[in-house]
Scaffold this active site. Structure first.
Site, PDB file in Angstrom:
ATOM      1  N   CYS A 169      92.626  54.307  95.443  1.00 31.69           N
ATOM      2  CA  CYS A 169      92.754  53.519  96.676  1.00 31.69           C
ATOM      3  C   CYS A 169      91.499  52.691  96.923  1.00 31.69           C
ATOM      4  O   CYS A 169      91.572  51.541  97.383  1.00 31.69           O
ATOM      5  CB  CYS A 169      93.004  54.433  97.870  1.00 31.69           C
ATOM      6  SG  CYS A 169      94.471  55.463  97.699  1.00 31.69           S
TER       7      CYS A 169
HETATM    8  C1  BEZ Z   1      93.677  57.925  94.485  1.00 26.09           C
HETATM    9  O1  BEZ Z   1      93.688  56.994  95.279  1.00 26.09           O
HETATM   10  O2  BEZ Z   1      92.814  58.021  93.634  1.00 26.09           O
HETATM   11  C2  BEZ Z   1      94.760  58.947  94.511  1.00 26.09           C
HETATM   12  C3  BEZ Z   1      95.350  59.292  95.709  1.00 26.09           C
HETATM   13  C4  BEZ Z   1      96.326  60.264  95.716  1.00 26.09           C
HETATM   14  C5  BEZ Z   1      96.743  60.863  94.526  1.00 26.09           C
HETATM   15  C6  BEZ Z   1      96.172  60.471  93.324  1.00 26.09           C
HETATM   16  C7  BEZ Z   1      95.165  59.517  93.312  1.00 26.09           C
END
Ligand code: BEZ
Length: 212
Positions: free
Chosen positions: A45
């Protein structure tokens, strides 16, 4: 309320990093990319929000603005924005909706309980100035999105709204397009496509992008 293509994007009022957002009023006469992410302070994210911030000049060219969402609160978002700006070398130049009460994620069906009941998946909605849903794409939490692809879809929508064409597989702005099968009158074809076209099949007619 339905969030299918062609339906009106559900309106809402929700808190954000830029204060309360009254969605339809906030859209104004712009196109909008509304996208959700699973959680603040997560690696994928962080890269995604940095990528969208860097695309602002491209979005501006297309009369488009971005708005992000997760089910975290404003305090969390604001703390995370500092990390995004530090690690992605950009300013976060769009609001992040703080959907802690899941009001907006419910309206847009952004929580897929079989994937994860408590956070949003990576949903993307392209909404036009008439507040209609024009495209929707869903990615799993483990896959960061290609925002170049989302810009490509936006280009296709904006082109095909104003010309009687559709865009073929892997098309990019500036490349050849296909003529809508509904256009059959030779006089109309000549007027609309003065550069001509190649009829590979009666239903597959290729022409230079008309607005280039
Ligand atoms: C991420 O943004 O890295 C992420 C968020 C939730 C699950 C897996 C990755």
């Amino acid at each position: 309320m339905s969030v299918r293509l062609g339906s009106t994007a559900p309106d809402f009022t929700q808190e954000s990093t830029e204060g309360p957002i009254h969605f339809h009023e906030w859209i104004g006469n712009k196109w909008v990319i509304l996208f959700s992410h699973p959680a603040d302070f997560t690696p994928v994210c962080t890269t995604e929000l940095g990528a969208v911030a860097k695309l602002k000049p491209e979005l501006d060219k297309r009369n488009t603005k971005a708005i992000a969402l997760s089910v975290d609160d404003v305090k969390s978002h604001k703390g995370w924005v500092g990390d995004i700006e530090e690690t992605q070398a950009t300013k976060v130049n769009f609001p992040i909706l703080a959907d802690a009460d899941k009001k907006v994620s419910g309206l847009y069906d952004m929580i897929h309980p079989e994937e994860n009941a408590s956070v949003t998946v990576r949903s993307v909605f392209i909404i036009d100035p008439n507040k209609k849903i024009r495209a929707s794409i869903t990615y799993p939490p483990s896959t960061g999105r290609s925002f170049e692809e989302i810009i490509r879809v936006l280009d296709s929508l904006q082109l095909t709204d104003s010309h009687s064409v559709a865009t073929p597989a892997d098309w990019k702005d500036g490349q050849d397009v296909v003529i809508s099968p509904s256009i059959q009158d030779p006089a109309v074809l000549k007027a609309k496509f003065p550069k001509g076209f190649k009829a590979v099949k009666p239903y597959l007619r290729i022409t230079p992008q008309p607005n280039k």
